[in-house]
Design a protein around this motif. Sequence first.
Motif, PDB file in Angstrom:
ATOM      1  N   GLY A   1       0.819  -1.207   0.000  1.00  0.00           N
ATOM      2  CA  GLY A   1       0.000   0.000   0.000  1.00  0.00           C
ATOM      3  C   GLY A   1       0.851   1.254   0.000  1.00  0.00           C
ATOM      4  N   ASN A   2       0.186   2.390   0.096  1.00  0.00           N
ATOM      5  CA  ASN A   2       0.848   3.696   0.116  1.00  0.00           C
ATOM      6  C   ASN A   2       0.884   4.234   1.544  1.00  0.00           C
ATOM      7  OD1 ASN A   2       1.147   3.854  -2.776  1.00  0.00           O
ATOM      8  ND2 ASN A   2      -1.058   4.238  -2.869  1.00  0.00           N
TER       9      ASN A   2
ATOM     10  N   PHE B   1      -2.335  -3.132  13.546  1.00  0.00           N
ATOM     11  CA  PHE B   1      -2.904  -4.164  12.670  1.00  0.00           C
ATOM     12  C   PHE B   1      -4.415  -4.236  12.882  1.00  0.00           C
ATOM     13  CE2 PHE B   1      -3.999  -8.580  11.569  1.00  0.00           C
ATOM     14  CZ  PHE B   1      -3.447  -8.642  10.296  1.00  0.00           C
ATOM     15  N   ARG B   2      -5.140  -3.958  11.807  1.00  0.00           N
ATOM     16  CA  ARG B   2      -6.596  -4.054  11.851  1.00  0.00           C
ATOM     17  C   ARG B   2      -7.109  -4.253  10.428  1.00  0.00           C
ATOM     18  NH1 ARG B   2      -7.844   1.492  10.773  1.00  0.00           N
ATOM     19  NH2 ARG B   2      -6.063   2.831  11.319  1.00  0.00           N
ATOM     20  N   GLY B   3      -8.219  -4.964  10.346  1.00  0.00           N
ATOM     21  CA  GLY B   3      -8.803  -5.261   9.036  1.00  0.00           C
ATOM     22  C   GLY B   3      -7.897  -6.093   8.163  1.00  0.00           C
ATOM     23  N   GLY B   4      -7.026  -6.883   8.800  1.00  0.00           N
ATOM     24  CA  GLY B   4      -6.136  -7.760   8.041  1.00  0.00           C
ATOM     25  C   GLY B   4      -4.919  -7.069   7.462  1.00  0.00           C
ATOM     26  N   ARG B   5      -4.659  -5.793   7.850  1.00  0.00           N
ATOM     27  CA  ARG B   5      -3.526  -5.074   7.285  1.00  0.00           C
ATOM     28  C   ARG B   5      -2.845  -4.229   8.369  1.00  0.00           C
ATOM     29  NH1 ARG B   5      -5.157  -2.375   1.585  1.00  0.00           N
ATOM     30  NH2 ARG B   5      -3.083  -3.133   1.039  1.00  0.00           N
ATOM     31  N   TYR B   6      -1.544  -3.976   8.141  1.00  0.00           N
ATOM     32  CA  TYR B   6      -0.829  -3.035   8.996  1.00  0.00           C
ATOM     33  C   TYR B   6      -1.065  -1.622   8.482  1.00  0.00           C
ATOM     34  CZ  TYR B   6       1.754  -6.902  11.104  1.00  0.00           C
ATOM     35  OH  TYR B   6       2.094  -8.043  11.772  1.00  0.00           O
ATOM     36  N   HIS B   7      -1.288  -0.684   9.403  1.00  0.00           N
ATOM     37  CA  HIS B   7      -1.601   0.687   9.020  1.00  0.00           C
ATOM     38  C   HIS B   7      -0.508   1.682   9.396  1.00  0.00           C
ATOM     39  CE1 HIS B   7      -5.850   0.218   7.668  1.00  0.00           C
ATOM     40  NE2 HIS B   7      -5.706  -0.924   8.336  1.00  0.00           N
ATOM     41  N   GLU B   8       0.586   1.202   9.923  1.00  0.00           N
ATOM     42  CA  GLU B   8       1.662   2.112  10.331  1.00  0.00           C
ATOM     43  C   GLU B   8       2.966   1.333  10.406  1.00  0.00           C
ATOM     44  OE1 GLU B   8       2.800   5.025  14.161  1.00  0.00           O
ATOM     45  OE2 GLU B   8       0.759   4.192  13.939  1.00  0.00           O
TER      46      GLU B   8
ATOM     47  N   ARG C   1      -0.556   4.663   6.769  1.00  0.00           N
ATOM     48  CA  ARG C   1      -1.197   4.221   5.530  1.00  0.00           C
ATOM     49  C   ARG C   1      -2.134   5.317   5.020  1.00  0.00           C
ATOM     50  NH1 ARG C   1      -1.958  -0.556   2.957  1.00  0.00           N
ATOM     51  NH2 ARG C   1      -1.026  -1.770   4.664  1.00  0.00           N
ATOM     52  N   ILE C   2      -2.073   5.564   3.721  1.00  0.00           N
ATOM     53  CA  ILE C   2      -2.944   6.555   3.089  1.00  0.00           C
ATOM     54  C   ILE C   2      -4.217   5.855   2.620  1.00  0.00           C
ATOM     55  CG2 ILE C   2      -3.178   8.228   1.197  1.00  0.00           C
ATOM     56  CD1 ILE C   2      -0.136   8.452   1.186  1.00  0.00           C
TER      57      ILE C   2
ATOM     58  N   MET D   1       9.916  -1.481  -1.570  1.00  0.00           N
ATOM     59  CA  MET D   1       9.478  -0.161  -1.159  1.00  0.00           C
ATOM     60  C   MET D   1      10.146   0.864  -2.066  1.00  0.00           C
ATOM     61  SD  MET D   1       9.528   1.652   2.602  1.00  0.00           S
ATOM     62  CE  MET D   1      11.305   1.768   2.741  1.00  0.00           C
ATOM     63  N   SER D   2       9.370   1.786  -2.612  1.00  0.00           N
ATOM     64  CA  SER D   2       9.916   2.756  -3.551  1.00  0.00           C
ATOM     65  C   SER D   2       9.726   4.175  -3.046  1.00  0.00           C
ATOM     66  CB  SER D   2       9.221   2.613  -4.906  1.00  0.00           C
ATOM     67  OG  SER D   2       7.836   2.912  -4.790  1.00  0.00           O
ATOM     68  N   LYS D   3      10.538   5.047  -3.602  1.00  0.00           N
ATOM     69  CA  LYS D   3      10.423   6.492  -3.436  1.00  0.00           C
ATOM     70  C   LYS D   3      10.763   6.996  -2.039  1.00  0.00           C
ATOM     71  CE  LYS D   3       7.851   9.068  -5.758  1.00  0.00           C
ATOM     72  NZ  LYS D   3       6.738   9.877  -6.304  1.00  0.00           N
ATOM     73  N   PHE D   4      11.537   6.235  -1.267  1.00  0.00           N
ATOM     74  CA  PHE D   4      12.066   6.794  -0.022  1.00  0.00           C
ATOM     75  C   PHE D   4      13.404   7.427  -0.375  1.00  0.00           C
ATOM     76  CE2 PHE D   4      14.382   6.659   4.012  1.00  0.00           C
ATOM     77  CZ  PHE D   4      13.474   7.341   4.807  1.00  0.00           C
ATOM     78  N   ASN D   5      13.436   8.740  -0.565  1.00  0.00           N
ATOM     79  CA  ASN D   5      14.603   9.373  -1.166  1.00  0.00           C
ATOM     80  C   ASN D   5      15.121  10.593  -0.414  1.00  0.00           C
ATOM     81  OD1 ASN D   5      12.271  10.768  -1.881  1.00  0.00           O
ATOM     82  ND2 ASN D   5      13.235  11.669  -3.674  1.00  0.00           N
ATOM     83  N   LEU D   6      15.170  10.498   0.908  1.00  0.00           N
ATOM     84  CA  LEU D   6      15.720  11.611   1.687  1.00  0.00           C
ATOM     85  C   LEU D   6      17.155  11.904   1.257  1.00  0.00           C
ATOM     86  CD1 LEU D   6      14.453  10.764   5.265  1.00  0.00           C
ATOM     87  CD2 LEU D   6      13.746  12.666   3.839  1.00  0.00           C
ATOM     88  N   GLN D   7      17.445  13.197   1.033  1.00  0.00           N
ATOM     89  CA  GLN D   7      18.773  13.690   0.666  1.00  0.00           C
ATOM     90  C   GLN D   7      19.232  13.168  -0.694  1.00  0.00           C
ATOM     91  OE1 GLN D   7      21.625  13.208   3.808  1.00  0.00           O
ATOM     92  NE2 GLN D   7      20.580  14.642   5.127  1.00  0.00           N
TER      93      GLN D   7
END
Length: 525
Positions: A431-432, A504-511, A524-525, A453-459
């Motif tokens: 997810g996003n 973890f809720r609804g079968g997914r991790y949210h953070e 999670r967005i 995981m993509s687009k983690f581009n600090l610095q």
Amino acid sequence: MPNRNQQATLLVFLIADFVYSGARCKYQYARRRAECDNQKETENNVTCPLFPIPQQLDCKAYYEFDDLFKWMNDYISSTVDEKSRPSVTANLVYMDRVVWSGNFGRMSKTNQDRPTQDTIYRIGSIAKVFPVLYLFKLWEEGKVSLHDPITKYAPDFTVDPRMGRADDITLLDVASQVAGLPAVVPHHPLLESRVAFNGTLEDVFRRLRNTVLLATPRSKCIYTNLGYAMLADVLARNFSGGDFERWAQKNIIEALDMKNTGFFRPAKTMSEMATGYLFNGWPAPFFDLMWYGPAGNYFSSAADLAKFSMSFLETSKTMLTHQSLTEMLRTRKVCQKGYLGGRAHFTGSPWEMNLISDYLVASKDGDMFGYSSSMALVPDLKLAFNILMSGNRGENVARKVLQKAIPVFRTVLRSVERKGKPVYDPWKYVGNFTFYGTENVTITDSGNGRLEMSKFNLQLNTPYFTALDYVKDGLVRAYIKDNGYPCNVVTNMMNGALLQFKDFRGGRYHEFDILDLYFFGFKRI
């Protein structure tokens, strides 16, 4: 006045600056030294990772290994000396396999047969690893503390206290060559041998009673045969009926399937051994170390040392847990200049330790009359080199080989795309996510449960991708997939960073949090 997004962005870079200033505190002394050695390399934009993660390689697919193995064949074959070193066998271990092996020369001056990987040699001080394994096994089982005074298990052990008391010496001190004990039992130089002692532990204690330590415990590196033989005898007397040899045979040799390894007995093993030779070309005498046996009275083969090496690399059968092996492979003390002729910058348990090409190398060398041997481990690279010779070593072959091999493996591993270990249920993770609206990342399933995981581009000016390696449910490690990414503090710490998923809720991790970088609260967005 900056808006909320600008404040959050500023916070990110303040955290990154904090990471930079505190990162070096997270590593042991040897690794800190390696990072300092790498500072100039980093400033010159050498590609990263500085320490690529080992993974399975097909060595035949890389020309770099062809060049390395050809050089090893030429170099190690050149160490054969028809007069004083007619037989040499060696191998290079990577992860769970032997990737190169060489058998050079002949079994003896009268036997033209070429040695094999199963040819037997005396291994000398490599045997010192055995009593130290015994100590760490007992520690793992909760039967001893590494920091127990040795007198807890040997109350009859005393020394002249002017340089330090016996009570001040711990089990770990003895295992790490910092106890201050002399190299050998005090003896009559004209009537008794320096290299063999025909007595008991009680006899040794009687002779030490009026002897001072060579240095205050933990103040200096001092090589000792006496210490390792005493450690083996004291532990065996307390925990295995006084029979160290039987314990080592069952728990090390048989457990690791080392079929050509054992306690030296001339009548039984001479016919299967490469003949050892002295400097002058004379055959070396066969002698029993007697009480010093646990410190050097073993024989082995290159094939068996390969299995032994893998047990420390944790790529094959092991006799200790990861925690115990990590503790056993730590540096213990920076040694004085010139220790062991400059062969060791650090002492370990029982290793001689050095930095080679920025990697910490734990090695053990064995030197007997007519034989020399080395087992050198590079744990962070899952690499090991073993060599057995029927004569004096002449030069530090293991160091020279690793100076060539380590850069080759590092270069190849930098070029290999990292593929994460698959997770059982990728839906929980994909997810996003956003980091307080300042940084968005996307986690996807690239196939068969392998997360990216993509687009983690600090610095960085461009996005890059990380493979997420399954650790445990809700825990993954991030490894940068792209080859040759720029070296900076954030990218180096991101490579291998631990991600903890939660809410973890609804079968997914949210953070999730990126713990190594102190980034908490990707939502999670």
